[in-house]
Every structure is written in structure tokens, then in C-alpha cells.
Design a protein around this motif. Sequence first.
Motif, short mmCIF file in Angstrom:
data_model
loop_
_atom_site.label_atom_id
_atom_site.label_comp_id
_atom_site.label_asym_id
_atom_site.label_seq_id
_atom_site.Cartn_x
_atom_site.Cartn_y
_atom_site.Cartn_z
N ALA A 147 -19.43 8.16 -4.63
CA ALA A 147 -18.33 7.32 -4.15
C ALA A 147 -17.86 7.67 -2.75
N GLY A 148 -18.19 8.86 -2.29
CA GLY A 148 -17.71 9.29 -0.98
C GLY A 148 -16.46 10.12 -1.09
N ARG A 149 -16.30 11.03 -0.15
CA ARG A 149 -15.11 11.88 -0.08
C ARG A 149 -14.23 11.40 1.07
N GLY A 150 -12.98 11.63 0.94
CA GLY A 150 -12.06 11.31 2.03
C GLY A 150 -11.29 10.04 1.77
N TRP A 151 -10.56 9.62 2.77
CA TRP A 151 -9.65 8.51 2.64
C TRP A 151 -10.07 7.38 3.56
N THR A 152 -9.73 6.17 3.15
CA THR A 152 -9.94 5.02 4.01
C THR A 152 -8.62 4.28 4.15
N ARG A 153 -8.56 3.41 5.12
CA ARG A 153 -7.35 2.63 5.36
C ARG A 153 -7.52 1.27 4.68
N ALA A 154 -6.45 0.78 4.10
CA ALA A 154 -6.48 -0.52 3.44
C ALA A 154 -5.26 -1.32 3.88
N THR A 155 -5.50 -2.54 4.31
CA THR A 155 -4.42 -3.42 4.75
C THR A 155 -3.87 -4.20 3.56
N VAL A 156 -2.57 -4.24 3.44
CA VAL A 156 -1.93 -5.03 2.39
C VAL A 156 -1.96 -6.49 2.81
N THR A 157 -2.72 -7.30 2.09
CA THR A 157 -2.82 -8.72 2.45
C THR A 157 -1.80 -9.58 1.72
N GLU A 158 -1.26 -9.06 0.62
CA GLU A 158 -0.24 -9.81 -0.11
C GLU A 158 0.55 -8.87 -1.00
N ARG A 159 1.84 -9.12 -1.10
CA ARG A 159 2.69 -8.41 -2.06
C ARG A 159 3.35 -9.46 -2.95
N ARG A 160 3.37 -9.16 -4.25
CA ARG A 160 4.01 -10.08 -5.18
C ARG A 160 4.87 -9.27 -6.16
N ASP A 161 6.14 -9.61 -6.27
CA ASP A 161 7.03 -8.97 -7.25
C ASP A 161 6.78 -9.62 -8.60
N GLU A 162 6.23 -8.85 -9.53
CA GLU A 162 5.83 -9.39 -10.83
C GLU A 162 6.97 -9.39 -11.83
N THR A 163 7.74 -8.31 -11.88
CA THR A 163 8.93 -8.20 -12.72
C THR A 163 9.98 -7.46 -11.89
N ALA A 164 11.12 -7.18 -12.50
CA ALA A 164 12.18 -6.48 -11.78
C ALA A 164 11.73 -5.10 -11.32
N ASP A 165 10.80 -4.48 -12.05
CA ASP A 165 10.38 -3.11 -11.74
C ASP A 165 8.91 -2.98 -11.40
N ALA A 166 8.19 -4.07 -11.24
CA ALA A 166 6.75 -3.99 -10.96
C ALA A 166 6.37 -4.95 -9.84
N ALA A 167 5.54 -4.46 -8.94
CA ALA A 167 5.03 -5.28 -7.84
C ALA A 167 3.54 -5.07 -7.72
N SER A 168 2.82 -6.13 -7.38
CA SER A 168 1.38 -6.00 -7.14
C SER A 168 1.12 -6.12 -5.65
N PHE A 169 0.07 -5.41 -5.22
CA PHE A 169 -0.32 -5.38 -3.82
C PHE A 169 -1.82 -5.66 -3.74
#
Length: 394
Positions: A147-169
Motif C-alpha cells: 500500500a505504500g508508506r507515508g502520507w498523501t494529501r487529499a482535497t475535500v470535494t464535498e462536506r455533508r452533515d448527515e445527522t446532528a453529530d455526524a458529517a461525511s467528507f
Amino acid sequence: MLSPESATTVRATLPVIAGAIQDITARFYDTLFADNPELLRDLFNRGNQANGEQRVALAGSIAAFATALVDHPGGLPGTMLSRIANKHASLGVTEEQYAVVHKYLFGAIGEVLGDAVTPEVAQAWDEVYWLMAETLIGLERDLYREAGRGWTRATVTERRDETADAASFLLRPDVPQSFLPGQYVSVRVTLPDGARQIRQYSLSNAPGRGDWRITVKRVRGESAPEGEVSTWLHEHVRAGDVLDVSAPFGDLTLPEGDGPLLLASAGIGVTPVLSMLDHLAVTGSGRRVVVVHADRSPGDHVHREELTDLVAALPGATLHRWYEDLPAQELSGPAPAAGRADLSAVDLPGDVTACLCGPLPFMRAVRAQLTARGVAASDIRYEVFGPDLWIAGD
């Protein structure tokens, strides 16, 4: 395999070590972090340290590994080791860090047990430690190679509030990578005090969708420390922001083949199940799939409509839901039941493979119901969000 001499010593001293193991792990973490504060700041989960769960999990894994060595010579607890290795790989643990852990762990053993740690005892438990460490190093080396070691950058293309305490990105990584349905990624954020904390979140859509999706439940500080990373993500991250993410890891993945499945989840544990169901739908699968979900209420059920739609899209799937607080209004899909999950009347194939994800009490209850119905323990797989306290309790 332990040497015969060490096996005899470990078997004789296991009750003493097991009886003191939580004191040992507490001392271990205290001295480790006192001398290496960057590990607590940038690698270990500060919340799990504050509530003591990581100490309990470490104690349980050491005791379970040593017990397996003496009770089943020539064998290793593969499932437990695979789960730990995947978690380590998602954090970026290095081979060199095992030597650091050894130094402080054996220092703690000596301080807690004193003169009881004879040279023979120290040598035997040193053998246990390095058998476990070398096995994990090998597993992690393979995971990094794939899978590879290390970190990559990821751009948030959309945020959606699913419930009062949960959000999807929705995340678009700079380096596209595939994953297996059910796997997770680590997300690393820099908090206001400068700490770089890391948390794992399941990918909740199917591979091949393009963007990855994670769904984050905000951890409130009612009975545990406030979730540092989940709170930061909820309060600060919007479309256009960039996050540090790991490659996908995790060993609770969709079982291969065409055999029947039970996918059982509770709360935010639905996320890997959604990925599995989405993949089955995308590939046009006709597998028999029994889907079980339990939650506090319909309003707390993250991706409730999506779960219903995915099950409806699969000709061989059935959905069973339970809500502790079930209002009178109609809900889409098969009628849910009030209370906690009860699989006693659920039609299960005799050769079912079960995947469980959710709070530990839920998974223990479901596992007990399944084994009582004759499902083999080897056919029941699970994923724990956070330290694996199931091992500590067994």
C-alpha cells in the motif's frame, strides 16, 4: 515458537505477569511519554491515553499473545496480529520504534515486579516480546510494500452533515489508490496546541467511485474525553480544504466468493458495511446478504436512507433494524423493531460468514447470539473503532 525452557518459564510466570500487566502498562506509558513526549503528541491517541483504554488494550494483547504461545505451540494468534499490524501501518509505525517500546516496557516490568524478574524470567519474556514484535514487523513490512508508506494529501470535494453529530467528507487524494470494501484510512490533523493527532475512519463508499468518503461522528465529552480530531473536523473542515491521509488499511474486508453474509452494525459502525454493500451493488452481486443494524433512534442512524436503498438494490439482501427509541412515524424500507438487536428470529443460512462493527457490547451480544445458533467462531469477524478491548476482556 518459544524455546522449551522459555515456554516453561512463561507458563509458570504468566499468572503473575497477567495479574500485574495493567500496572506494568501504566508505568510503561508514563515513562515512555515522559522521555518521548513527541510520541504522545504526534502518534498515540491522547483520548485513549486519558481514558485508559490503550493501556487495557496493550495489556490484553500481551497476555493473549503469551497465552497463545504456551497453549498452542507452533501457532500464532493471526487475527489479532493482523488487526494490530494494519493499525500500526495506518499510523506509520517504524521498525525502530519496537526497540524503544522494548526498552520502556521491560523497564516497567522490572520496576513493578522487582526481584521476581530473575534473569531467566527476563530472558523468557524477552523472547515473547521479540516473537510478537518480529511477526508484526514482517506483517507491516508487507503492508507497506503493498500500500505504500507515508502520507498523501487529499482535497475535500464535498462536506455533508448527515445527522446532528455526524458529517461525511468526500476526499480526492493527490495519489489515487484503490482499497478493499471495509478498509479505513488515517486522517492526521494539526490541533491548536501544535499536536498532530491521528484517527482512523472507515471508507464508507465502494472502491472505484472516484473520491473516497469518510463519515465522522463527533465524540462528545459526556463519559469520555472530547474527541479532539472529530471535533476539529466538524468545526473546521469544509469543501476545498486539504487533509493529510494514509493509504487504506484494515483487515475487516468483504469476504471473497459467493457465500452468504451477515453484515451487522450499530451506530457509526455502519460505515464499513455501507462500503461492502455499495461494492456488491456496483458489481451486480446476487449473494445472500442479511443486513442487521441497531441504533439509538432513526434520527441518529447515519446514512439511514442510503442503507435502505442499497439493500433494496440487492436481490439477495434483507434488512433488519432495531432502534432503542422508535417513534410512531412511518419509516421507509422494512419495518424496524424497538429495542436492541435480537437475531433469534432472523433467518440465517447455515454457512453464513458474519462481519460485525460497532460498540463492543453490541458486538459481544451479537457474537453470543450467533455462536448459540451454531455459527462457528472462525466465521465471525469484527472491527473495533479504537483500542481492541475485546482482546483485553477475553
